[in-house]
Design a protein around this motif. Structure first.
Motif, PDB file in Angstrom:
ATOM      1  N   TYR A 209       0.859  -1.181   0.000  1.00 24.08           N
ATOM      2  CA  TYR A 209       0.000   0.000   0.000  1.00 24.08           C
ATOM      3  C   TYR A 209       0.900   1.238   0.000  1.00 24.08           C
ATOM      4  O   TYR A 209       1.350   1.708   1.051  1.00 24.08           O
ATOM      5  N   LYS A 210       1.181   1.720  -1.181  1.00 25.16           N
ATOM      6  CA  LYS A 210       2.094   2.849  -1.339  1.00 25.16           C
ATOM      7  C   LYS A 210       1.559   3.772  -2.429  1.00 25.16           C
ATOM      8  O   LYS A 210       0.673   3.390  -3.215  1.00 25.16           O
ATOM      9  N   PRO A 211       2.067   5.004  -2.499  1.00 25.84           N
ATOM     10  CA  PRO A 211       1.586   5.929  -3.535  1.00 25.84           C
ATOM     11  C   PRO A 211       1.833   5.375  -4.943  1.00 25.84           C
ATOM     12  O   PRO A 211       2.864   4.755  -5.207  1.00 25.84           O
ATOM     13  N   VAL A 212       0.862   5.572  -5.813  1.00 27.30           N
ATOM     14  CA  VAL A 212       0.986   5.149  -7.204  1.00 27.30           C
ATOM     15  C   VAL A 212       1.497   6.329  -8.030  1.00 27.30           C
ATOM     16  O   VAL A 212       0.864   7.385  -8.074  1.00 27.30           O
ATOM     17  N   GLU A 213       2.625   6.132  -8.651  1.00 25.61           N
ATOM     18  CA  GLU A 213       3.218   7.222  -9.429  1.00 25.61           C
ATOM     19  C   GLU A 213       2.361   7.551 -10.650  1.00 25.61           C
ATOM     20  O   GLU A 213       1.835   6.672 -11.324  1.00 25.61           O
ATOM     21  N   ASN A 214       2.231   8.835 -10.906  1.00 23.87           N
ATOM     22  CA  ASN A 214       1.505   9.348 -12.078  1.00 23.87           C
ATOM     23  C   ASN A 214       0.057   8.847 -12.135  1.00 23.87           C
ATOM     24  O   ASN A 214      -0.491   8.620 -13.224  1.00 23.87           O
ATOM     25  N   ILE A 289      -7.970  -2.457  -5.103  1.00 24.20           N
ATOM     26  CA  ILE A 289      -8.176  -1.361  -4.149  1.00 24.20           C
ATOM     27  C   ILE A 289      -7.106  -0.299  -4.344  1.00 24.20           C
ATOM     28  O   ILE A 289      -7.396   0.901  -4.366  1.00 24.20           O
ATOM     29  N   VAL A 290      -5.860  -0.726  -4.487  1.00 26.73           N
ATOM     30  CA  VAL A 290      -4.762   0.223  -4.709  1.00 26.73           C
ATOM     31  C   VAL A 290      -5.025   1.042  -5.962  1.00 26.73           C
ATOM     32  O   VAL A 290      -4.851   2.272  -5.974  1.00 26.73           O
ATOM     33  N   ASP A 291      -5.452   0.373  -7.027  1.00 28.18           N
ATOM     34  CA  ASP A 291      -5.720   1.070  -8.288  1.00 28.18           C
ATOM     35  C   ASP A 291      -6.845   2.094  -8.138  1.00 28.18           C
ATOM     36  O   ASP A 291      -6.735   3.239  -8.620  1.00 28.18           O
ATOM     37  N   LEU A 292      -7.923   1.722  -7.435  1.00 25.57           N
ATOM     38  CA  LEU A 292      -9.055   2.631  -7.279  1.00 25.57           C
ATOM     39  C   LEU A 292      -8.731   3.791  -6.338  1.00 25.57           C
ATOM     40  O   LEU A 292      -9.016   4.955  -6.659  1.00 25.57           O
ATOM     41  N   GLU A 314      -4.322   1.616   5.404  1.00 26.66           N
ATOM     42  CA  GLU A 314      -3.970   1.335   4.010  1.00 26.66           C
ATOM     43  C   GLU A 314      -4.064   2.592   3.153  1.00 26.66           C
ATOM     44  O   GLU A 314      -3.182   2.868   2.323  1.00 26.66           O
ATOM     45  N   VAL A 315      -5.121   3.362   3.361  1.00 21.30           N
ATOM     46  CA  VAL A 315      -5.318   4.585   2.573  1.00 21.30           C
ATOM     47  C   VAL A 315      -4.253   5.622   2.916  1.00 21.30           C
ATOM     48  O   VAL A 315      -3.697   6.289   2.031  1.00 21.30           O
ATOM     49  N   MET A 316      -3.950   5.760   4.200  1.00 22.86           N
ATOM     50  CA  MET A 316      -2.909   6.708   4.609  1.00 22.86           C
ATOM     51  C   MET A 316      -1.549   6.293   4.059  1.00 22.86           C
ATOM     52  O   MET A 316      -0.746   7.142   3.668  1.00 22.86           O
ATOM     53  N   ALA A 317      -1.288   4.985   4.002  1.00 27.58           N
ATOM     54  CA  ALA A 317      -0.029   4.500   3.433  1.00 27.58           C
ATOM     55  C   ALA A 317       0.080   4.845   1.963  1.00 27.58           C
ATOM     56  O   ALA A 317       1.190   5.027   1.437  1.00 27.58           O
ATOM     57  N   MET A 318      -1.075   4.956   1.294  1.00 25.95           N
ATOM     58  CA  MET A 318      -1.077   5.325  -0.120  1.00 25.95           C
ATOM     59  C   MET A 318      -0.961   6.837  -0.330  1.00 25.95           C
ATOM     60  O   MET A 318      -1.077   7.336  -1.435  1.00 25.95           O
ATOM     61  N   GLN A 319      -0.729   7.543   0.775  1.00 20.99           N
ATOM     62  CA  GLN A 319      -0.485   8.988   0.758  1.00 20.99           C
ATOM     63  C   GLN A 319      -1.705   9.755   0.242  1.00 20.99           C
ATOM     64  O   GLN A 319      -1.611  10.625  -0.614  1.00 20.99           O
TER      65      GLN A 319
END
Length: 394
Positions: A209-214, A289-292, A314-319
């Motif tokens: 669960y990490k930020p998705v670039e671009n 979930i990560v993609d959405l 999880e959401v906070m980890a995705m920044q």
């Protein structure tokens, strides 16, 4: 300290290919078990579910037996009928205790047949399942959220009395307890009079669960992650979204999780602009979930009560910037306005608006949310603390 080589997990929930639709407890145990295996520990799961099967996934060996009441129509009839009449209450309780004894016998027979040895066992608090763990195995109870807690603190109705009876009995005879937040610790101390529990915060895989670039963010999008229910605040968010649309006509609302009756709830709204701006995605896998969530401008957690929330972590980890209800377990994680915002039921739309219109605020909340997860709520930290506690248990 003793060495931990073999761990037994006894649970009613475990996320696997055979049991894909489970709650947070099932996801938690899947993650915990996989991490224990990575550390060279043998893990076996004794699962009570709808199905009978044996399977190995991620190095974890799962043995599932069918739910005792569903497998025994007479016992199910006795449980159901005695639970409705006060005069039969003691029979009702004994029926639930007999279920625990049957599970215990099944566990003991399974262990004996396969010549297993376990250094430690773990189970959850709900249903009093600790009563089923054979007496010669040291064990811990982790307080994910018992029926007793859900009834007293979160307003759940029609909880079976036998479940509550077994939970109280399990805690009375157990001395090794893990709580998952300070709030969770407080309410369980009050309810069960437990002594000296060990606080171990739940952790999530911040590498997954990490930020998705671009990522292509949907402008003015509000996301929700979790079971879509009244208790989780679905109606609170829908009502706030209706208010939000007055100032942000392009705003959209996105629900990820079991939708229940809420698509029909939205269909009954007269305003077509509202109806056409709400989306239901249903249950999704981790990668989905990560993609959405990567597309979200803000994610809201309007729950009316939580012991703890893996979804929030999880959401906070995705920044992502988050707006949470003002409940104790959320306020234990969120420091406003550092890593998130706290809203009352009537002003979620105002807090969402702040994030929509203030780029600096949105960016600051997002970066600090990720930093907090890396510092305090990573899965490695949680598993290390769990193993150390296992070693202390006698």
């Amino acid at each position: 300290m003793k060495e931990i080589k073999n761990v037994l997990i006894v649970t009613r929930e475990y996320k696997s290919s055979r049991t894909p639709k489970v709650g947070g407890t099932g996801v938690f145990y899947k993650n915990l078990c996989a991490e224990l295996v990575k550390r060279g520990i043998s893990v076996r799961v004794f699962l009570i579910s709808k199905y009978t099967f044996d399977v190995e996934e991620d190095g974890v060996k799962i043995h599932s037996v069918k739910d005792i009441f569903k497998a025994n129509p007479f016992l199910e009839l006795l449980r159901s009928s005695t639970g409705k009449v006060k005069a039969f209450e003691q029979i009702h309780f004994k029926t639930y205790l007999s279920e625990k004894k049957i599970i215990s016998d099944k566990i003991s027979a399974w262990i004996k047949k396969n010549n297993f040895h376990f250094d430690i066992a773990e189970t959850h608090d709900f249903d009093g399942l600790a009563l089923s763990i054979p007496k010669d195995i040291p064990y811990v109870i982790r307080c994910h959220g018992s029926w007793s807690v859900l009834e007293k603190y979160f307003g759940y109705k029609k909880v079976h009395k036998g479940r509550i009876f077994c939970e109280k009995a399990a805690f009375k005879s157990s001395k090794n307890i893990i709580t998952i937040s300070r709030y969770n610790e407080s309410i369980n101390k009050n309810l069960f009079d437990i002594k000296e529990p060990k606080l171990i915060y739940n952790g999530i895989d911040e590498k997954f669960y990490k930020p998705v670039e671009n990522a292509e963010i949907i402008p003015e999008s509000v996301f929700y992650l979790g079971n879509v229910s009244f208790e989780k605040g679905a109606e609170t968010l829908i009502n706030s979204f209706i208010k939000l649309k007055k100032n942000y006509p392009e705003a959209s609302l996105h629900f990820i999780g079991k939708p229940n009756h809420y698509p029909d709830y939205i269909a009954d709204i007269q305003d077509s602009e509202i109806k056409n701006s709400v989306y239901f995605y249903g249950n999704k896998s981790g990668p989905e979930i990560v993609d959405l969530i990567s597309k979200a401008e803000v994610v809201c957690f309007p729950s009316k009560g939580e012991n703890f929330s893996l979804s929030l972590l999880e959401v906070m980890a995705m920044q992502k910037p988050v707006v949470c209800s003002a409940i104790d377990s959320f306020k234990e994680i969120i420091e406003e306005p550092v890593n998130g915002l706290i809203a009352r039921e009537e002003n979620f739309h105002e807090k969402i608006s702040l994030i929509f219109k203030d780029d600096d605020l949105r960016n600051r909340l997002s970066v600090n949310a990720r930093k907090l997860i890396e510092l305090k709520f990573g899965i490695d930290k949680m598993v290390d603390e769990t193993i150390r506690y296992y070693q202390e248990v006698k």
